[in-house]
Design a protein around this motif. Structure first.
Motif: not given
Length: 191
Positions: A5-6, A8, A24, A29-30, A32, A59
């Motif tokens: 759920s993350e 980059h 995202y 969705i997290a 980064r 973020i």
């Protein structure tokens, strides 16, 4: 394989990578961000935009200096997307992760193609046995499709920076500046 759920995302501070963040986040969705200094002339302008975009969306962003300059030939940075994705995967602590890039249809570069994504994924599979994924959700989108997505998701295009040659004032001649001019001509002030 477990769904992560993350993600980059590679952030340049431009429209495509900013749209990727919104894409995202709109799917819960997290995100980064990862921003690179690879000796590009536009680094300061990109960095400013990345900071504004990351602040707007709340973020975290990791900035990585590669300590080298990627060769450029008339606007194309040779192997740039491969170098950036492999560097992100190699530098960030990853055993199982997703990495996304905002490449899209309509560009003549190999590293903006389905074949590139497939080849890079095979390479990552060799290193990580399928636990690290590369995603390019805009691969079939035209620039116009991305702009429509920006409107639908209220992306702050005014915070972005797109110029391949200059850091402070857009040159007005590179492909990124030409894309921005089209936006201006359509009534979207974003430079």
């Amino acid at each position: 394989m477990q769904k992560l759920s993350e993600v980059h995302t590679l952030l340049s501070g431009g429209i495509d990578s900013t749209a990727l963040v919104a894409f995202y986040l709109s799917r819960d969705i997290a995100v980064r961000g990862v921003h690179f200094n690879y000796g590009q002339p536009s680094f300061r302008g990109e960095q400013r935009a990345v900071q504004q975009v990351s602040s707007y969306y709340g973020i975290p962003v990791t900035t990585i200096s590669l300590g080298l300059s990627i060769a450029s030939d008339q606007g194309e940075y040779h192997c740039r997307n491969a170098i950036l994705l492999l560097s992100a995967v190699g530098i960030l602590p990853t055993k199982s992760a997703r990495f996304a890039i905002g490449i899209h249809a309509g560009t003549p570069y190999y590293d903006c193609s389905n074949a590139f994504v497939d080849h890079l994924q095979k390479l990552l599979d060799g290193y990580f046995n399928g636990s690290v994924r590369v995603e390019a959700p805009f691969l079939e989108f035209t620039k116009g499709d991305i702009l429509e997505l920006c409107k639908a998701l209220s992306v702050p295009v005014n915070l972005t920076y797109s110029c391949e040659r200059n850091s402070d004032t857009p040159c007005g001649e590179c492909l990124s500046c030409i894309d921005r001019k089209v936006l201006d001509d359509e009534g979207e002030r974003c430079l």
